[in-house]
Design a protein around this motif. Structure first.
Motif, PDB file in Angstrom:
ATOM      1  N   VAL A 105       0.816  -0.852   0.027  1.00 11.69           N
ATOM      2  CA  VAL A 105       0.115  -0.088  -0.071  1.00 11.69           C
ATOM      3  C   VAL A 105       0.860   1.499  -0.018  1.00 11.69           C
ATOM      4  N   ILE A 106       1.750   1.377   0.947  1.00  9.90           N
ATOM      5  CA  ILE A 106       2.278   3.007   1.107  1.00  9.90           C
ATOM      6  C   ILE A 106       3.525   2.540  -0.283  1.00  9.90           C
ATOM      7  N   TYR A 107       4.473   1.534  -0.892  1.00  7.53           N
ATOM      8  CA  TYR A 107       4.403   1.398  -2.376  1.00  7.53           C
ATOM      9  C   TYR A 107       3.532   2.189  -3.436  1.00  7.53           C
ATOM     10  N   GLY A 108       2.467   2.252  -3.314  1.00  7.32           N
ATOM     11  CA  GLY A 108       1.987   2.315  -4.599  1.00  7.32           C
ATOM     12  C   GLY A 108       1.095   3.604  -4.013  1.00  7.32           C
ATOM     13  N   LEU A 109       0.978   4.034  -2.415  1.00  3.10           N
ATOM     14  CA  LEU A 109       0.979   5.714  -2.469  1.00  3.10           C
ATOM     15  C   LEU A 109       2.102   6.368  -3.854  1.00  3.10           C
ATOM     16  N   GLY A 110       3.593   6.234  -2.946  1.00  4.23           N
ATOM     17  CA  GLY A 110       4.291   6.710  -3.408  1.00  4.23           C
ATOM     18  C   GLY A 110       4.902   8.365  -2.506  1.00  4.23           C
ATOM     19  N   ASP A 111       4.949   9.301  -3.623  1.00  5.87           N
ATOM     20  CA  ASP A 111       5.431  10.144  -2.812  1.00  5.87           C
ATOM     21  C   ASP A 111       4.725  11.230  -1.659  1.00  5.87           C
ATOM     22  N   SER A 112       2.857  10.528  -1.874  1.00  6.08           N
ATOM     23  CA  SER A 112       1.820  11.301  -1.415  1.00  6.08           C
ATOM     24  C   SER A 112       2.234  10.251   0.209  1.00  6.08           C
ATOM     25  N   TYR A 113       2.522   9.407   0.358  1.00  4.51           N
ATOM     26  CA  TYR A 113       2.911   9.003   1.246  1.00  4.51           C
ATOM     27  C   TYR A 113       3.642   9.683   2.783  1.00  4.51           C
ATOM     28  N   GLU A 114       3.403   9.948   3.768  1.00  4.18           N
ATOM     29  CA  GLU A 114       3.766  10.673   4.677  1.00  4.18           C
ATOM     30  C   GLU A 114       4.036  10.633   6.016  1.00  4.18           C
ATOM     31  N   GLY A 115       4.224   9.268   5.942  1.00  2.26           N
ATOM     32  CA  GLY A 115       5.013   8.265   7.253  1.00  2.26           C
ATOM     33  C   GLY A 115       4.072   7.870   8.240  1.00  2.26           C
TER      34      GLY A 115
ATOM     35  N   ILE B 224       0.210   5.214   7.941  1.00  2.00           N
ATOM     36  CA  ILE B 224      -0.494   4.877   7.233  1.00  2.00           C
ATOM     37  C   ILE B 224      -2.355   4.821   7.463  1.00  2.00           C
ATOM     38  N   THR B 225      -3.165   5.250   7.361  1.00  2.79           N
ATOM     39  CA  THR B 225      -4.961   5.609   7.098  1.00  2.79           C
ATOM     40  C   THR B 225      -5.191   4.372   6.743  1.00  2.79           C
ATOM     41  N   ARG B 226      -6.497   4.145   7.224  1.00  6.75           N
ATOM     42  CA  ARG B 226      -7.938   3.748   7.086  1.00  6.75           C
ATOM     43  C   ARG B 226      -8.389   4.051   5.656  1.00  6.75           C
ATOM     44  N   LYS B 227      -8.130   5.479   5.250  1.00  2.61           N
ATOM     45  CA  LYS B 227      -8.194   5.110   4.068  1.00  2.61           C
ATOM     46  C   LYS B 227      -7.667   5.685   2.757  1.00  2.61           C
ATOM     47  N   HIS B 228      -6.113   5.427   3.486  1.00  3.49           N
ATOM     48  CA  HIS B 228      -5.047   4.828   2.758  1.00  3.49           C
ATOM     49  C   HIS B 228      -5.176   3.057   2.113  1.00  3.49           C
ATOM     50  N   LEU B 229      -6.063   2.599   3.674  1.00  2.46           N
ATOM     51  CA  LEU B 229      -6.216   1.162   2.918  1.00  2.46           C
ATOM     52  C   LEU B 229      -6.691   1.290   2.006  1.00  2.46           C
ATOM     53  N   LYS B 230      -8.102   1.736   1.124  1.00  5.91           N
ATOM     54  CA  LYS B 230      -8.869   1.973   0.712  1.00  5.91           C
ATOM     55  C   LYS B 230      -8.944   2.470  -0.931  1.00  5.91           C
ATOM     56  N   GLN B 231      -7.687   2.981  -0.862  1.00  2.00           N
ATOM     57  CA  GLN B 231      -7.364   3.457  -2.464  1.00  2.00           C
ATOM     58  C   GLN B 231      -6.988   2.990  -3.259  1.00  2.00           C
ATOM     59  N   ALA B 232      -7.851   2.978  -4.434  1.00  2.00           N
ATOM     60  CA  ALA B 232      -7.103   2.007  -4.981  1.00  2.00           C
ATOM     61  C   ALA B 232      -6.097   2.266  -6.299  1.00  2.00           C
ATOM     62  N   THR B 233      -4.967   1.432  -5.905  1.00  2.00           N
ATOM     63  CA  THR B 233      -3.918   1.255  -6.681  1.00  2.00           C
ATOM     64  C   THR B 233      -3.772   0.272  -6.533  1.00  2.00           C
ATOM     65  N   PRO B 234      -2.783  -0.307  -7.957  1.00  2.00           N
ATOM     66  CA  PRO B 234      -2.451  -1.311  -8.439  1.00  2.00           C
ATOM     67  C   PRO B 234      -1.064  -2.270  -7.644  1.00  2.00           C
ATOM     68  N   TYR B 235      -0.842  -0.636  -6.716  1.00  2.00           N
ATOM     69  CA  TYR B 235      -0.540  -2.572  -5.581  1.00  2.00           C
ATOM     70  C   TYR B 235      -0.832  -1.914  -4.428  1.00  2.00           C
ATOM     71  N   ASN B 236      -2.562  -1.825  -4.137  1.00  2.00           N
ATOM     72  CA  ASN B 236      -3.222  -1.942  -2.908  1.00  2.00           C
ATOM     73  C   ASN B 236      -3.365  -2.899  -3.083  1.00  2.00           C
ATOM     74  N   THR B 237      -2.342  -4.079  -2.424  1.00  2.00           N
ATOM     75  CA  THR B 237      -3.241  -6.100  -1.856  1.00  2.00           C
ATOM     76  C   THR B 237      -4.130  -6.190  -0.893  1.00  2.00           C
ATOM     77  N   TYR B 238      -4.634  -4.704  -0.011  1.00  2.00           N
ATOM     78  CA  TYR B 238      -5.890  -4.773   0.714  1.00  2.00           C
ATOM     79  C   TYR B 238      -7.588  -4.682  -0.875  1.00  2.00           C
ATOM     80  N   VAL B 239      -7.086  -3.956  -1.890  1.00  2.00           N
ATOM     81  CA  VAL B 239      -8.300  -3.734  -2.822  1.00  2.00           C
ATOM     82  C   VAL B 239      -7.731  -5.204  -4.009  1.00  2.00           C
ATOM     83  N   ILE B 240      -6.803  -5.050  -4.230  1.00  2.00           N
ATOM     84  CA  ILE B 240      -6.769  -6.180  -5.614  1.00  2.00           C
ATOM     85  C   ILE B 240      -6.368  -7.836  -4.834  1.00  2.00           C
ATOM     86  N   LYS B 241      -6.466  -8.478  -5.031  1.00  2.00           N
ATOM     87  CA  LYS B 241      -6.022 -10.001  -5.352  1.00  2.00           C
ATOM     88  C   LYS B 241      -4.289 -10.044  -6.303  1.00  2.00           C
TER      89      LYS B 241
END
Length: 359
Positions: free
Chosen positions: A265-275, A277-294
């Protein structure tokens, strides 16, 4: 007829003596000059046997296109040798000019001026080292290259796709393909050459370990193994846990469960990650968010070391499906969601003041 008067014998003898005396004096002067010249030469050569004029070790560079004269001049200008005259002419006599090899050389105070010739013609130039750490991403690798000014910079991008092109990779993305290790280089080498060494090392290790993979391994290609290994690398730095964590992910993949791992998840957030991680981040769709993708993310998320690659290909499948950081650098593993929830309460919701993650 008057007869010519002959010169007295004493006059002839006197003239003969004067010529001999002149010859003797001239010969003596020549011999003195020869001895004086030999003495000067001897003194000059002896001077080259003295220690060079530095009090501590330093580098000296023979630049491309340098001649014996230009090298001699710099050695004298830098106070390394006392007499450039003798160094140059002895070098000329020994034909050292054509043997000079470009590069930086390490000079020690105990060297003599005469001893510089085999050093500067050896080609044994100074080696510098650069270390890439397990778990770094490609941007951290490129940032580390900035700390090595003796490398020629040819890579002027942080885009993993562009880096992959520059390195001629068979993959479209450079993340995870730079092997974490220590590499050596000489002044004038390029960052591209160092990265190519590290890429080749990744391919060598991956190829070797793929041939020794366990039947429990679920990954279908060496690249998938690298992706899984990169996640394991980011989840733990404890060697004894790597195969167990790889086993958890292997079992989740087998059961078609989402991996649900924060580092992706953190990798998928890129530069927007500020140290944080939040529930919003876990729901945010990116190709790397393994809470969203299988399944696995599309690329590695870090540079895995050999131990993590081994773990991905030889997982310890115990039936555990969950793990949580205990705060001492290790993890608590669980087979059921209930066990995991209890572990989260114990280790995450009531964090101690000395809590630390595994990274």
């Amino acid at each position: 007829m008057s007869s010519k008067k002959s010169k007295p014998a004493s006059t002839k003898k006197s003239r003969s003596f004067s010529i001999k005396k002149l010859v003797s004096i001239s010969l003596a002067i020549c011999l003195l000059a020869v001895f004086a010249a030999l003495g000067i030469v001897y003194h000059g050569v002896q001077e080259l046997q003295n220690p060079i004029g530095i009090s501590e070790s330093k580098t000296f560079e023979v630049e491309r296109g340098d001649t014996l004269r230009s090298v001699t001049q710099r050695l004298e200008d830098e106070g390394i040798i006392e007499s450039g005259f003798w160094f140059y002419w002895v070098g000329r006599f020994k034909e050292q000019g054509r043997l000079l090899k470009a590069g930086e050389y390490w000079l020690s105070p105990e060297y003599t001026a005469m001893g510089l010739f085999p050093v500067l013609t050896s080609g044994k130039t100074v080696n510098y080292s650069i270390t890439f750490i397990e778990g770094w991403n490609i941007r951290e690798v490129l940032n580390e290259l900035d700390n090595h000014p003796k490398l020629e910079r040819l890579v002027h991008t942080t885009d993993p796709a562009e880096v992959a092109k520059l390195l001629g990779m068979e993959y479209p993305h450079a993340e995870g393909l730079i092997f974490p290790d220590t590499y050596f280089y000489r002044k004038g080498m390029s960052d591209l050459e160092v990265l190519q060494q590290a890429y080749r090392k990744t391919m060598e290790v991956l190829s070797r370990e793929w041939k020794q993979k366990s039947p429990d391994a679920i990954v279908k290609s060496p690249y998938e193994a690298l992706i899984l290994a990169s996640i394991v690398e980011r989840e733990t730095s404890v060697d004894s846990e790597r195969k167990v964590i790889a086993g958890v992910f292997t079992e989740r993949l087998r059961l078609n469960m989402r991996l649900q791992t924060d580092p992706t998840v953190i990798y998928g957030l890129g530069d927007s990650y500020e140290g944080n991680i939040t529930r919003k981040h876990l729901k945010q769709a990116t190709p790397y968010n393994t809470y969203v993708i299988k399944g696995l993310p599309p690329t590695p998320i870090s540079m895995p070391g050999e131990a993590s690659i081994k773990a991905a290909l030889n997982p310890d499948v115990t039936g555990d499906l969950y793990f949580v950081a205990k705060g001492d650098g290790t993890h608590a593993f669980s087979k059921t969601l209930r066990e995991h929830t209890n572990a989260v309460r114990a280790y995450q919701l009531k964090r101690r003041s000395d809590y630390r993650s595994s990274q």
